[in-house]
Design a protein around this motif. Structure first.
Motif, PDB file in Angstrom:
ATOM      1  N   SER A   1     -11.149   8.632   3.963  1.00  0.00           N
ATOM      2  CA  SER A   1     -11.925   7.407   3.783  1.00  0.00           C
ATOM      3  C   SER A   1     -11.955   6.632   5.090  1.00  0.00           C
ATOM      4  O   SER A   1     -11.195   6.918   6.020  1.00  0.00           O
ATOM      5  CB  SER A   1     -11.311   6.535   2.684  1.00  0.00           C
ATOM      6  OG  SER A   1      -9.986   6.153   3.026  1.00  0.00           O
ATOM      7  N   LEU A   2     -12.843   5.658   5.133  1.00  0.00           N
ATOM      8  CA  LEU A   2     -12.920   4.757   6.288  1.00  0.00           C
ATOM      9  C   LEU A   2     -12.743   3.334   5.777  1.00  0.00           C
ATOM     10  O   LEU A   2     -13.697   2.676   5.379  1.00  0.00           O
ATOM     11  CB  LEU A   2     -14.261   4.909   7.012  1.00  0.00           C
ATOM     12  CG  LEU A   2     -14.489   3.991   8.211  1.00  0.00           C
ATOM     13  CD1 LEU A   2     -13.357   4.085   9.219  1.00  0.00           C
ATOM     14  CD2 LEU A   2     -15.830   4.303   8.881  1.00  0.00           C
ATOM     15  N   PRO A   3     -11.502   2.833   5.765  1.00  0.00           N
ATOM     16  CA  PRO A   3     -11.236   1.500   5.225  1.00  0.00           C
ATOM     17  C   PRO A   3     -11.614   0.409   6.220  1.00  0.00           C
ATOM     18  O   PRO A   3     -11.871   0.677   7.395  1.00  0.00           O
ATOM     19  CB  PRO A   3      -9.726   1.524   4.995  1.00  0.00           C
ATOM     20  CG  PRO A   3      -9.214   2.443   6.056  1.00  0.00           C
ATOM     21  CD  PRO A   3     -10.272   3.503   6.222  1.00  0.00           C
ATOM     22  N   GLN A   4     -11.620  -0.807   5.727  1.00  0.00           N
ATOM     23  CA  GLN A   4     -11.833  -1.976   6.582  1.00  0.00           C
ATOM     24  C   GLN A   4     -10.543  -2.752   6.818  1.00  0.00           C
ATOM     25  O   GLN A   4     -10.416  -3.450   7.814  1.00  0.00           O
ATOM     26  CB  GLN A   4     -12.873  -2.897   5.947  1.00  0.00           C
ATOM     27  CG  GLN A   4     -14.310  -2.495   6.232  1.00  0.00           C
ATOM     28  CD  GLN A   4     -14.732  -2.794   7.666  1.00  0.00           C
ATOM     29  OE1 GLN A   4     -14.682  -3.922   8.121  1.00  0.00           O
ATOM     30  NE2 GLN A   4     -15.118  -1.750   8.379  1.00  0.00           N
ATOM     31  N   GLY A   5      -9.603  -2.637   5.918  1.00  0.00           N
ATOM     32  CA  GLY A   5      -8.371  -3.409   6.024  1.00  0.00           C
ATOM     33  C   GLY A   5      -7.232  -2.632   6.654  1.00  0.00           C
ATOM     34  O   GLY A   5      -7.433  -1.634   7.341  1.00  0.00           O
ATOM     35  N   TYR A   6      -6.006  -3.094   6.391  1.00  0.00           N
ATOM     36  CA  TYR A   6      -4.822  -2.486   6.994  1.00  0.00           C
ATOM     37  C   TYR A   6      -4.026  -1.635   6.014  1.00  0.00           C
ATOM     38  O   TYR A   6      -3.095  -0.932   6.420  1.00  0.00           O
ATOM     39  CB  TYR A   6      -3.910  -3.579   7.573  1.00  0.00           C
ATOM     40  CG  TYR A   6      -3.420  -4.590   6.557  1.00  0.00           C
ATOM     41  CD1 TYR A   6      -2.290  -4.356   5.794  1.00  0.00           C
ATOM     42  CD2 TYR A   6      -4.113  -5.787   6.358  1.00  0.00           C
ATOM     43  CE1 TYR A   6      -1.842  -5.270   4.857  1.00  0.00           C
ATOM     44  CE2 TYR A   6      -3.679  -6.718   5.426  1.00  0.00           C
ATOM     45  CZ  TYR A   6      -2.546  -6.457   4.681  1.00  0.00           C
ATOM     46  OH  TYR A   6      -2.114  -7.364   3.751  1.00  0.00           O
TER      47      TYR A   6
END
Length: 424
Positions: free
Chosen positions: A258-263
């Protein structure tokens, strides 16, 4: 402040951290080094730009690697070395048969071994995924390798308009690296979990001219793959994350990527560490939004192995596009450099070792260092994932590269095939 340019795909910038589960806040030590999360490639490669005419150093004499116990000892020796990573896992496949080697632990204090389904940050190996998206769109004639920034992203600075997709993918664009800008680094130092608007990361470099005429030199730049993703979005009208799912994850059956936005990282995951005594868990200390298409992807050892075989092999792209992908520029090295002599293709590197050649990509970020490679036919793959940023210690990096080469030698060794049996 960075100059703002209109993004190809809209989005609002936010300083909020991701909702839901929260981990420990980054400590002072990590914040002091946090810029390395997304600038490792730029900082470690320094100002060295390789002329396009540069030649590689030739490989040494052919030699074969040793498999089985020797590989296990090599991986254990890496973990046990001074400043070594707490954990390491290598996944080797040949004609569908997989062998897994592991050493150390997935999380200090638990004794849990690293597993092929554990999530991890793949850092700059994510650039190969942006290459897979862009080249798949080239196959579909939605993009052309000679399409320019001026045609696809005219809102970006006019000085950049002559840069082509081919040059972006091969790091010969001359685009200034947004992650080296003082404004960007100040934000990351102040809050490693800062939520960037990923589609405006190039704002941080928008006031700078090209570093050199496009196509004249090689220089690794995190800006290149941000621009690649924006071009893919402009050509299709779809978010980059959606294109990854359609063009890469589904065709290759990548279920843990996946390509998350958060940490935050999906459970379970390989815990990454700053190994300066006492070791500090930095797995969830940084936001992926500041790296995005240049280094933000989260995957698993099993998925990364599957991906590199599909991308370097014939499964994902047509023969014509693969020929362009594998037009290698001698002397262009990945970050960190892979084993042997490196050469740069289109979001893919050639590693010429003493035992033969493989194609792949590397990556490093706080807590993780990655190596993924495949033979040209995609039938043999090797990934080596360790849970520290080995590039911070030259001696450890040299040892890691030697271990990677040992695994490549075992991968390419056709002697004693009767001993090639699956390992759990």
């Amino acid at each position: 402040m960075p100059r703002r340019v209109t993004a190809a795909h809209g989005g609002r910038s936010s300083t909020r951290s991701a909702p839901g589960r929260t981990g420990p806040r980054p400590g002072r030590r990590l914040r002091a080094a946090a810029v390395g999360a997304v600038t490792a490639a730029a900082v470690l490669s320094g100002a060295a730009a390789v002329p396009v005419a540069a030649a590689p150093s030739g490989p040494g004499p052919h030699a074969t690697g040793q498999g089985g116990p020797a590989l296990q000892r090599a991986l254990a020796g890496l973990v046990g070395a001074p400043g070594g990573p707490p954990g390491a896992i290598a996944v080797m496949t040949r004609d569908g048969v997989r062998q897994v080697y592991r050493a150390g632990t997935a999380e200090i204090g638990t004794g849990r071994p690293p597993r092929t389904g554990d999530h991890m940050r793949i850092a700059s190996a994510a650039k190969a995924f942006s290459g897979a998206v862009a080249l798949s769109l080239v196959d579909r004639r939605a993009l052309g390798l000679d399409d320019t920034i001026g045609r696809r992203l005219p809102q970006l600075p006019r000085a950049w308009h002559a840069v082509t997709l081919r040059q972006l993918l091969q790091h010969t664009s001359g685009l200034p690296d947004y992650s080296r800008s003082q404004a960007f680094q100040d934000i990351v130092r102040a809050d490693p979990r800062h939520h960037f608007d990923s589609r405006r990361l190039l704002d941080f470099a928008a006031g700078q001219p090209l570093a050199f005429p496009p196509g004249s030199r090689y220089a690794y730049s995190n800006s290149d793959n941000i621009a690649v993703a924006l071009m893919a979005e402009q050509a299709t009208g779809r978010p980059y994350e959606s294109l990854l799912r359609q063009l890469v994850y589904r065709p290759l059956d990548l279920t843990g990527t996946s390509l998350p936005q958060g940490y935050l990282l999906p459970r379970p995951f390989l815990h990454g560490y700053d190994t300066t005594p006492p070791p500090e868990d930095v797995s969830e200390a940084i936001s992926a939004s500041g790296a995005w298409a240049s280094g933000g992807i989260v995957s698993t050892p099993a998925d990364l192995s599957r991906f590199i075989g599909g991308y370097a092999g014939p499964e994902l792209l047509t023969p014509a596009t693969r020929r362009a992908q594998q037009d290698f520029l001698p002397g262009g090295a990945s970050e960190p450099a892979g084993p042997g002599a490196n050469a740069a293709g289109l979001a893919l590197f050639r590693y010429t070792t003493r035992c033969g050649t493989v194609l792949g990509h590397t990556g490093n970020t706080p807590g993780y260092t990655q190596f993924a490679a495949s033979t040209r036919d995609g039938r043999r793959t090797i990934t080596v994932s360790v849970t520290s940023q080995a590039t911070l210690d030259p001696a450890l990096l040299a040892r890691l590269r030697a271990v990677e080469e040992q695994f490549v030698c075992a991968l390419l060794d056709d002697r004693g095939q009767g001993s090639w049996k699956p390992r759990p």
